[in-house]
Design a protein around this motif. Structure first.
Motif, PDB file in Angstrom:
ATOM      1  N   ASP A  74      -7.295   5.081  10.978  1.00 20.83           N
ATOM      2  CA  ASP A  74      -8.261   4.401  11.843  1.00 20.83           C
ATOM      3  C   ASP A  74      -7.535   3.973  13.105  1.00 20.83           C
ATOM      4  O   ASP A  74      -6.477   3.339  13.042  1.00 20.83           O
ATOM      5  CB  ASP A  74      -8.852   3.189  11.113  1.00 20.83           C
ATOM      6  N   HIS A 105      -6.569  -0.985   6.009  1.00 23.74           N
ATOM      7  CA  HIS A 105      -7.846  -0.551   6.591  1.00 23.74           C
ATOM      8  C   HIS A 105      -8.470  -1.748   7.296  1.00 23.74           C
ATOM      9  O   HIS A 105      -8.450  -2.853   6.753  1.00 23.74           O
ATOM     10  CB  HIS A 105      -8.793  -0.024   5.521  1.00 23.74           C
ATOM     11  N   SER A 154     -11.420  -3.335   7.626  1.00 23.76           N
ATOM     12  CA  SER A 154     -12.783  -3.424   7.095  1.00 23.76           C
ATOM     13  C   SER A 154     -13.421  -4.738   7.529  1.00 23.76           C
ATOM     14  O   SER A 154     -13.568  -5.666   6.734  1.00 23.76           O
ATOM     15  CB  SER A 154     -12.776  -3.320   5.577  1.00 23.76           C
ATOM     16  N   THR A 179     -17.237   0.779   3.042  1.00 27.55           N
ATOM     17  CA  THR A 179     -16.647  -0.041   4.086  1.00 27.55           C
ATOM     18  C   THR A 179     -17.032   0.486   5.462  1.00 27.55           C
ATOM     19  O   THR A 179     -17.551   1.605   5.597  1.00 27.55           O
ATOM     20  CB  THR A 179     -15.107  -0.061   3.935  1.00 27.55           C
ATOM     21  N   ARG A 180     -16.749  -0.291   6.462  1.00 25.23           N
ATOM     22  CA  ARG A 180     -16.971   0.138   7.838  1.00 25.23           C
ATOM     23  C   ARG A 180     -15.820   1.020   8.305  1.00 25.23           C
ATOM     24  O   ARG A 180     -14.659   0.787   7.966  1.00 25.23           O
ATOM     25  CB  ARG A 180     -17.087  -1.068   8.769  1.00 25.23           C
ATOM     26  N   MET A 181     -16.158   2.037   9.080  1.00 27.59           N
ATOM     27  CA  MET A 181     -15.149   2.811   9.792  1.00 27.59           C
ATOM     28  C   MET A 181     -15.690   3.117  11.185  1.00 27.59           C
ATOM     29  O   MET A 181     -16.897   2.986  11.437  1.00 27.59           O
ATOM     30  CB  MET A 181     -14.786   4.086   9.034  1.00 27.59           C
ATOM     31  N   ARG A 204     -15.889   5.888  14.370  1.00 32.21           N
ATOM     32  CA  ARG A 204     -15.701   7.227  14.899  1.00 32.21           C
ATOM     33  C   ARG A 204     -16.461   7.322  16.222  1.00 32.21           C
ATOM     34  O   ARG A 204     -17.614   6.911  16.302  1.00 32.21           O
ATOM     35  CB  ARG A 204     -16.227   8.296  13.924  1.00 32.21           C
ATOM     36  N   ARG A 217     -19.904   2.630  14.785  1.00 36.10           N
ATOM     37  CA  ARG A 217     -19.661   2.189  13.409  1.00 36.10           C
ATOM     38  C   ARG A 217     -20.339   3.148  12.438  1.00 36.10           C
ATOM     39  O   ARG A 217     -21.537   3.425  12.554  1.00 36.10           O
ATOM     40  CB  ARG A 217     -20.192   0.766  13.221  1.00 36.10           C
ATOM     41  N   GLY A 248     -18.016   4.325   5.410  1.00 29.64           N
ATOM     42  CA  GLY A 248     -17.033   5.151   4.728  1.00 29.64           C
ATOM     43  C   GLY A 248     -16.892   4.770   3.267  1.00 29.64           C
ATOM     44  O   GLY A 248     -17.380   3.725   2.819  1.00 29.64           O
ATOM     45  N   VAL A 286     -10.086   6.408   3.318  1.00 34.55           N
ATOM     46  CA  VAL A 286     -11.514   6.216   3.559  1.00 34.55           C
ATOM     47  C   VAL A 286     -12.074   7.471   4.232  1.00 34.55           C
ATOM     48  O   VAL A 286     -11.505   7.971   5.208  1.00 34.55           O
ATOM     49  CB  VAL A 286     -11.757   4.980   4.448  1.00 34.55           C
ATOM     50  N   PRO A 343     -15.822   9.408   5.686  1.00 33.03           N
ATOM     51  CA  PRO A 343     -17.185   9.051   6.109  1.00 33.03           C
ATOM     52  C   PRO A 343     -18.244   9.612   5.173  1.00 33.03           C
ATOM     53  O   PRO A 343     -18.124  10.723   4.662  1.00 33.03           O
ATOM     54  CB  PRO A 343     -17.287   9.682   7.499  1.00 33.03           C
TER      55      PRO A 343
END
Length: 484
Positions: A183, A215, A217, A236-238, A240, A244, A247, A260, A262
């Protein structure tokens, strides 16, 4: 496997059917090696559903909580609602979000509160934890771990930044990963770890000394033990492309997680300013095979939000249930009129409802957060009549056949809604006297209506034999089928 109830949150229990090709004499020719010469054929659909669709149902707001000091997750445990949260320097607001990044930390405590009715909450229990070098707490969650020893039955999860010289082996391993498994928010200067505290009773907590993964998160994390996979699973949040996403990661052992990856992101038919801000993962109460997400989508242009409904059979592949938002901000002047956030879990609420907690405010999401702005935020409940999150429905006429089902009882009970001009008929494929045409009319608004055929309710099938239901709908909504 014996089935007690079917919910219609996806197509898993509805056959897709096929077309049979028949000669003029009614002989069925299959696709491979039909007899020569070629002859005229006619198509006959068999067990093919038609005229139906899935429709997510809007939630009904059920009022605001009082004296609630927690954050977004509430569980139903031992006939009461429970939640836990972090206090930093004796202030819960410093335990998560934009104000959590204070450099002066004198104490960190995990607090627990509970409620019988979901509105009035107890005074908190407090247990200080030793977390040297950590700050910027965020992304908190908790769960009861059936796979852990009793001393670690309760787990509290959170994200925190840590000091530069800490956990170097974790950082080395992380930066050696392929870029797709890293990330961009983690760097040599910004170090985020996922940490845990454990407890035998939900009152006395001990922090584990190392992160179980690296991570960032922030805001919303879900962790659980999946009995089917025999793995821990995290949602969890990721980030890209500056947006937001949601993931997923998993672990056979709690301290060793996969990267993690997506699973849900803004669709191409969504406006380009939308984010999947919160995952809102929640299995349906007492039916964990129906895995749901109730994610909040953030609209950057207006700084408002909406809530949708997603479903999955395996927790990996997810689909949005059609029907549009199931929860939106309130009317102008109401306490939740500008911005709402989904909470979790979906849980029993009274005798005939299920509900999720949600938060709301009279301010847009990124409005400058002076003290009155924080004070304006509140928590409430959004509810549905039991089993009525989603329906299989038709505006005109439709029909479908279920997959073979081993019923747990000899009666079929429907949760449905049909106007006087509408109707539902239920048949059992291949059973004399139990066809959809033999079914006594089913109209009205019922949560637990017994199906009868010429006034008889027994399914007339030997014990242990699977059945295929044939359901015919006319201007009706079917929410669930139960067997008793």
């Amino acid at each position: 496997m014996t089935r007690k109830k079917i919910l219609f949150t996806d197509w898993r229990d509805i056959q897709c059917g096929a077309v049979a090709w028949l000669t003029a004499e009614g002989d069925h020719y299959r696709v491979s090696t039909p007899p020569e010469p070629q002859v005229p054929m006619r198509a006959e659909p068999r067990l093919v559903p038609r005229g139906i669709r899935l429709q997510a149902q809007p939630a009904h707001k059920a009022g605001k909580m009082e004296s609630y000091g927690g954050w977004g997750r509430v569980i139903f445990d031992g006939e009461q609602h429970r939640t836990w949260y972090i206090e930093v320097n004796g202030v819960s607001m410093l335990g998560s979000g934009s104000v959590a990044h204070t450099d002066t930390i004198t104490s960190v405590a995990i607090c627990g509160i509970k409620s019988r009715d979901g509105y009035q909450w107890s005074e908190p229990t407090r247990s200080e934890i030793n977390v040297p070098g950590q700050r910027g707490f965020d992304g908190m969650t908790f769960f009861i771990d059936p796979h852990a020893p009793e001393s670690q039955r309760y787990k509290f999860i959170y994200c925190a930044q840590f000091e530069k010289d800490m956990f170097q082996s974790h950082l080395t391993e992380y930066f050696n990963r392929q870029p797709r498994h890293r990330d961009d928010r983690i760097s040599g200067e910004r170090r985020f770890g996922m940490f845990a505290a454990v407890s035998p009773d939900g009152v006395n907590w001990t922090a584990l000394p190392e992160p179980f993964m690296l991570h960032p998160s922030d805001t919303d994390t879900t962790v659980l033990w999946n009995e089917t996979l025999e793995r821990y699973v995290m949602y969890t949040r990721m980030m890209r492309n500056g947006r937001r996403w949601i993931g997923r990661a998993e672990a056979e052992h709690f301290m060793h997680w996969t990267p993690v990856v997506p699973i849900i992101w803004p669709r191409l038919d969504d406006p380009p300013d939308y984010d999947f801000y919160l995952n809102g993962y929640s299995p349906y109460p007492e039916l964990p095979e129906y895995q749901l997400m109730i994610p909040m989508l953030y609209h950057r242009y207006t700084e408002r939000s909406e809530v949708r409904l997603y479903s999955s059979e395996d927790g990996i592949a997810w689909n949005q249930i059609p029907g549009g938002p199931i929860l939106t901000p309130g009317e102008l002047g109401e306490w939740d009129c500008e911005f709402i956030c989904t909470g979790k879990d979906l849980q029993p609420f009274g005798t005939d409802k299920v509900a999720i907690p949600y938060s709301g405010t009279i301010y847009p999401h990124k409005f400058p957060r002076w003290s009155p702005v924080f004070a304006a935020a509140g928590m409430g409940w959004a509810c549905w009549q039991k089993d009525r999150l989603c329906a299989v429905t038709t505006d005109n006429e439709g029909e479908f056949w279920t997959i073979p089902i081993l019923p747990s009882g000899r009666q079929i009970r429907l949760n449905f809604r049909a106007p006087m001009a509408g109707n539902i008929g239920v048949g059992i494929e291949g059973v004399a006297g139990r066809s959809a045409s033999d079914c006594d009319p089913l109209t009205g608004d019922w949560s637990d209506r017994v199906v009868t055929w010429n006034s008889e309710s027994d399914i007339n099938v030997p014990e242990g034999k699977p059945i295929v239901l044939h359901v015919k709908l006319r201007a009706a909504e079917l929410f669930s089928v139960a067997f008793e």
